[in-house]
Design a protein around this motif. Structure first.
Motif, PDB file in Angstrom:
ATOM      1  N   ARG A  50     -42.456   5.751 -20.896  1.00 59.47           N
ATOM      2  CA  ARG A  50     -41.929   5.250 -19.631  1.00 59.47           C
ATOM      3  C   ARG A  50     -42.410   6.125 -18.465  1.00 59.47           C
ATOM      4  O   ARG A  50     -42.826   5.632 -17.426  1.00 59.47           O
ATOM      5  CB  ARG A  50     -40.406   5.200 -19.676  1.00 59.47           C
ATOM      6  CG  ARG A  50     -39.807   4.602 -18.395  1.00 59.47           C
ATOM      7  CD  ARG A  50     -38.299   4.566 -18.453  1.00 59.47           C
ATOM      8  NE  ARG A  50     -37.804   3.573 -19.388  1.00 59.47           N
ATOM      9  CZ  ARG A  50     -37.102   3.846 -20.476  1.00 59.47           C
ATOM     10  NH1 ARG A  50     -36.810   5.104 -20.775  1.00 59.47           N
ATOM     11  NH2 ARG A  50     -36.681   2.885 -21.270  1.00 59.47           N
ATOM     12  N   TYR A  51     -42.371   7.434 -18.662  1.00 52.62           N
ATOM     13  CA  TYR A  51     -42.821   8.340 -17.598  1.00 52.62           C
ATOM     14  C   TYR A  51     -44.302   8.126 -17.306  1.00 52.62           C
ATOM     15  O   TYR A  51     -44.703   8.055 -16.137  1.00 52.62           O
ATOM     16  CB  TYR A  51     -42.585   9.800 -17.998  1.00 52.62           C
ATOM     17  CG  TYR A  51     -43.099  10.771 -16.964  1.00 52.62           C
ATOM     18  CD1 TYR A  51     -42.320  11.119 -15.859  1.00 52.62           C
ATOM     19  CD2 TYR A  51     -44.382  11.312 -17.063  1.00 52.62           C
ATOM     20  CE1 TYR A  51     -42.805  11.987 -14.887  1.00 52.62           C
ATOM     21  CE2 TYR A  51     -44.875  12.177 -16.104  1.00 52.62           C
ATOM     22  CZ  TYR A  51     -44.079  12.514 -15.020  1.00 52.62           C
ATOM     23  OH  TYR A  51     -44.570  13.357 -14.050  1.00 52.62           O
TER      24      TYR A  51
ATOM     25  N   LEU B 279     -37.252   9.903 -27.607  1.00 56.14           N
ATOM     26  CA  LEU B 279     -38.145  10.845 -26.928  1.00 56.14           C
ATOM     27  C   LEU B 279     -39.511  10.207 -26.667  1.00 56.14           C
ATOM     28  O   LEU B 279     -40.103  10.378 -25.597  1.00 56.14           O
ATOM     29  CB  LEU B 279     -38.317  12.113 -27.780  1.00 56.14           C
ATOM     30  CG  LEU B 279     -37.094  13.009 -27.951  1.00 56.14           C
ATOM     31  CD1 LEU B 279     -37.417  14.185 -28.863  1.00 56.14           C
ATOM     32  CD2 LEU B 279     -36.596  13.524 -26.596  1.00 56.14           C
ATOM     33  N   GLU B 280     -39.997   9.471 -27.647  1.00 54.12           N
ATOM     34  CA  GLU B 280     -41.301   8.824 -27.497  1.00 54.12           C
ATOM     35  C   GLU B 280     -41.276   7.798 -26.375  1.00 54.12           C
ATOM     36  O   GLU B 280     -42.215   7.721 -25.565  1.00 54.12           O
ATOM     37  CB  GLU B 280     -41.699   8.158 -28.814  1.00 54.12           C
ATOM     38  CG  GLU B 280     -41.942   9.145 -29.935  1.00 54.12           C
ATOM     39  CD  GLU B 280     -42.287   8.480 -31.250  1.00 54.12           C
ATOM     40  OE1 GLU B 280     -42.816   9.161 -32.132  1.00 54.12           O
ATOM     41  OE2 GLU B 280     -42.029   7.267 -31.392  1.00 54.12           O
ATOM     42  N   CYS B 281     -40.207   7.018 -26.314  1.00 53.70           N
ATOM     43  CA  CYS B 281     -40.085   6.015 -25.259  1.00 53.70           C
ATOM     44  C   CYS B 281     -39.991   6.677 -23.885  1.00 53.70           C
ATOM     45  O   CYS B 281     -40.544   6.173 -22.907  1.00 53.70           O
ATOM     46  CB  CYS B 281     -38.870   5.137 -25.513  1.00 53.70           C
ATOM     47  SG  CYS B 281     -38.702   3.795 -24.318  1.00 53.70           S
ATOM     48  N   ALA B 282     -39.283   7.807 -23.805  1.00 52.91           N
ATOM     49  CA  ALA B 282     -39.168   8.526 -22.534  1.00 52.91           C
ATOM     50  C   ALA B 282     -40.541   8.963 -22.035  1.00 52.91           C
ATOM     51  O   ALA B 282     -40.839   8.881 -20.832  1.00 52.91           O
ATOM     52  CB  ALA B 282     -38.252   9.732 -22.696  1.00 52.91           C
TER      53      ALA B 282
ATOM     54  N   PHE C 177     -35.177   1.543 -24.338  1.00 52.73           N
ATOM     55  CA  PHE C 177     -36.491   1.488 -24.967  1.00 52.73           C
ATOM     56  C   PHE C 177     -37.517   0.636 -24.223  1.00 52.73           C
ATOM     57  O   PHE C 177     -38.714   0.777 -24.459  1.00 52.73           O
ATOM     58  CB  PHE C 177     -36.348   0.956 -26.399  1.00 52.73           C
ATOM     59  CG  PHE C 177     -35.466   1.795 -27.272  1.00 52.73           C
ATOM     60  CD1 PHE C 177     -35.904   3.013 -27.768  1.00 52.73           C
ATOM     61  CD2 PHE C 177     -34.174   1.390 -27.577  1.00 52.73           C
ATOM     62  CE1 PHE C 177     -35.082   3.805 -28.554  1.00 52.73           C
ATOM     63  CE2 PHE C 177     -33.340   2.166 -28.380  1.00 52.73           C
ATOM     64  CZ  PHE C 177     -33.801   3.379 -28.862  1.00 52.73           C
ATOM     65  N   LEU C 178     -37.076  -0.252 -23.363  1.00 54.62           N
ATOM     66  CA  LEU C 178     -38.007  -1.128 -22.645  1.00 54.62           C
ATOM     67  C   LEU C 178     -38.597  -0.405 -21.431  1.00 54.62           C
ATOM     68  O   LEU C 178     -37.977   0.479 -20.862  1.00 54.62           O
ATOM     69  CB  LEU C 178     -37.286  -2.400 -22.197  1.00 54.62           C
ATOM     70  CG  LEU C 178     -36.713  -3.260 -23.326  1.00 54.62           C
ATOM     71  CD1 LEU C 178     -35.885  -4.406 -22.751  1.00 54.62           C
ATOM     72  CD2 LEU C 178     -37.824  -3.802 -24.226  1.00 54.62           C
ATOM     73  N   ILE C 179     -39.810  -0.826 -21.047  1.00 54.01           N
ATOM     74  CA  ILE C 179     -40.523  -0.196 -19.940  1.00 54.01           C
ATOM     75  C   ILE C 179     -40.751  -1.228 -18.852  1.00 54.01           C
ATOM     76  O   ILE C 179     -41.229  -2.338 -19.117  1.00 54.01           O
ATOM     77  CB  ILE C 179     -41.879   0.371 -20.411  1.00 54.01           C
ATOM     78  CG1 ILE C 179     -41.670   1.391 -21.540  1.00 54.01           C
ATOM     79  CG2 ILE C 179     -42.638   1.013 -19.250  1.00 54.01           C
ATOM     80  CD1 ILE C 179     -42.953   1.860 -22.184  1.00 54.01           C
ATOM     81  N   GLU C 180     -40.422  -0.871 -17.638  1.00 55.84           N
ATOM     82  CA  GLU C 180     -40.582  -1.781 -16.511  1.00 55.84           C
ATOM     83  C   GLU C 180     -42.036  -1.772 -16.045  1.00 55.84           C
ATOM     84  O   GLU C 180     -42.733  -0.772 -16.164  1.00 55.84           O
ATOM     85  CB  GLU C 180     -39.668  -1.341 -15.363  1.00 55.84           C
ATOM     86  CG  GLU C 180     -39.484  -2.389 -14.295  1.00 55.84           C
ATOM     87  CD  GLU C 180     -38.354  -2.043 -13.343  1.00 55.84           C
ATOM     88  OE1 GLU C 180     -37.994  -2.911 -12.535  1.00 55.84           O
ATOM     89  OE2 GLU C 180     -37.844  -0.912 -13.409  1.00 55.84           O
ATOM     90  N   GLY C 181     -42.486  -2.928 -15.529  1.00 57.71           N
ATOM     91  CA  GLY C 181     -43.826  -2.978 -14.947  1.00 57.71           C
ATOM     92  C   GLY C 181     -44.803  -3.865 -15.673  1.00 57.71           C
ATOM     93  O   GLY C 181     -46.005  -3.840 -15.380  1.00 57.71           O
TER      94      GLY C 181
ATOM     95  N   ALA D 154     -42.363  17.525 -19.434  1.00 56.27           N
ATOM     96  CA  ALA D 154     -41.096  18.156 -19.828  1.00 56.27           C
ATOM     97  C   ALA D 154     -39.890  17.414 -19.256  1.00 56.27           C
ATOM     98  O   ALA D 154     -38.842  17.326 -19.915  1.00 56.27           O
ATOM     99  CB  ALA D 154     -41.075  19.615 -19.359  1.00 56.27           C
ATOM    100  N   LYS D 155     -40.012  16.876 -18.055  1.00 56.29           N
ATOM    101  CA  LYS D 155     -38.860  16.266 -17.390  1.00 56.29           C
ATOM    102  C   LYS D 155     -38.274  15.090 -18.173  1.00 56.29           C
ATOM    103  O   LYS D 155     -37.066  15.071 -18.453  1.00 56.29           O
ATOM    104  CB  LYS D 155     -39.238  15.839 -15.971  1.00 56.29           C
ATOM    105  CG  LYS D 155     -38.069  15.277 -15.183  1.00 56.29           C
ATOM    106  CD  LYS D 155     -38.466  14.948 -13.755  1.00 56.29           C
ATOM    107  CE  LYS D 155     -37.276  14.384 -12.985  1.00 56.29           C
ATOM    108  NZ  LYS D 155     -37.655  14.059 -11.575  1.00 56.29           N
ATOM    109  N   PRO D 156     -39.062  14.078 -18.542  1.00 53.83           N
ATOM    110  CA  PRO D 156     -38.475  12.963 -19.294  1.00 53.83           C
ATOM    111  C   PRO D 156     -37.955  13.391 -20.670  1.00 53.83           C
ATOM    112  O   PRO D 156     -36.953  12.857 -21.147  1.00 53.83           O
ATOM    113  CB  PRO D 156     -39.633  11.969 -19.416  1.00 53.83           C
ATOM    114  CG  PRO D 156     -40.872  12.788 -19.244  1.00 53.83           C
ATOM    115  CD  PRO D 156     -40.500  13.845 -18.260  1.00 53.83           C
TER     116      PRO D 156
END
Length: 349
Positions: free
Chosen positions: A181-182, A175-178, A233-237, A156-158
């Protein structure tokens, strides 16, 4: 931790995966009915018999595949209970929570019926069938997120944070990217440390992040999205590409330029994408190659240390690939897709 026992169980389950000869037999079936008859000769028999009591045609196969996947990983959890391995299994299964929530949000956003949404869900993670059904019953996207928050579920948080931008733009991808990422940030944090098993989990997760980011960069360039939007939209890691490199790639003018910039030793295959695909901006073709790469990297873990998490990682990807291949074959049968081209759509491991 008895990794020897778990590895032996995983090797035994691997031996029951469909081999190349069986896949070729499935490919040669003339129609969906014949395909189901052949599948009943495999480990999917019980799932198909149950499915036939509820559905016909493609929905029958989809239901059987979902049930088989869920049953398979519940079985693995049963003999890894209260062991270190359970933690790693749940890491992989949580991705289905993410996928299921995405599916529900997409369905609500485009007003798909509840029955259709439920038919696409795979209750293999923490969110069981009852929980998912209650989410599907919600009126709209906001209600789904509100219910997740009421249940105090971490997803729920992201979603709550990203909802304002969605409400303004109507673009569900935020929303999908959030969610993605989470999932990756939380999971990578949970496997920090020098332990070799955690290092293996980090490696495959970081590879997944690379693949997701590559797809994102290519789509943004194709759709002429402002590179400044990249951080949304990008994800770190990632294993190969950090955020600085990805931002530089986003600033390139064409897909071809981006592919050249991504063709590092690990992703050398991107340099051999046909010019016709690049010119036509057929991102789906490139995504298929990326999927093949990811599956090959995942299944390669089978050859790793037998007293480690490697066999679990390898089996997860092999089983995922098997079900994906069966789904592709079934869909091609419903569309009269030429047999000579069908093999090109599959990933053999």
């Amino acid at each position: 931790m008895d990794w020897g026992y778990i590895n032996a169980r995983m090797r035994g389950m691997k031996s029951r995966l469909l081999d190349h000869r069986t896949l070729d037999t499935l490919i040669l079936q003339p129609d969906l009915g014949s395909l189901m008859s052949e599948l009943e000769k495999t480990t999917y028999r019980d799932d198909l018999i149950e499915a036939k009591g509820r559905y016909t045609g493609m929905p029958c196969i989809e239901y059987a595949l979902r049930q088989n996947f869920v049953r398979t990983f519940r079985k693995i959890l049963s003999f890894a209970k209260k062991e270190e391995a359970e933690v790693y299994i749940r890491i992989f299964l949580h991705r289905w929570d993410v996928q299921n929530i995405k599916t529900i949000l997409r369905g609500k956003n485009i007003h798909v019926t509840s029955e259709e949404i439920l038919g696409c869900l795979v209750p293999a993670g923490e969110l069981d069938e009852t929980t998912l059904t209650e989410l599907v019953r919600q009126q709209d996207t906001k209600a789904v997120i509100d219910l997740l928050a009421t249940w105090r579920l971490p997803w729920a948080k992201p979603l709550t944070t990203a909802f304002l931008a969605f409400a303004k733009s109507g673009d569900i991808s935020g929303l999908e990217c959030a969610l993605d990422r989470y999932y990756y940030e939380d999971t990578l944090h949970s496997v920090l440390g020098p332990d070799p098993n955690k290092a293996m989990i980090r490696q495959i997760l970081a590879t997944e992040i690379d693949v997701i980011n590559i797809k994102t960069v290519l789509r943004m360039i194709r759709d002429h999205i402002d590179p400044a939007e990249g951080d949304r939209f990008l994800i770190e890691g990632g294993l190969e590409f950090d955020l600085k490199t990805l931002r530089r790639l986003l600033a390139l003018p064409t897909i071809g330029d981006a592919l050249n910039g991504m063709a590092t030793p690990r992703y050398r295959f991107l340099s051999s994408i046909p010019e016709s695909v690049i010119t036509a901006q057929k991102i789906s073709v490139i995504e298929k190659d990326l999927e093949r790469y990811l599956i090959s990297r995942g299944t390669r873990f089978f050859s790793g240390d037998p007293l480690s998490v490697s066999s679990l990682i390898g089996y997860f990807w092999a089983k995922y690939n098997e079900i994906t291949n069966i789904r592709i074959i079934a869909r091609c049968k419903t569309a009269d897709f030429p047999v000579e081209h069908l093999r090109e759509e599959l990933v053999y491991v």
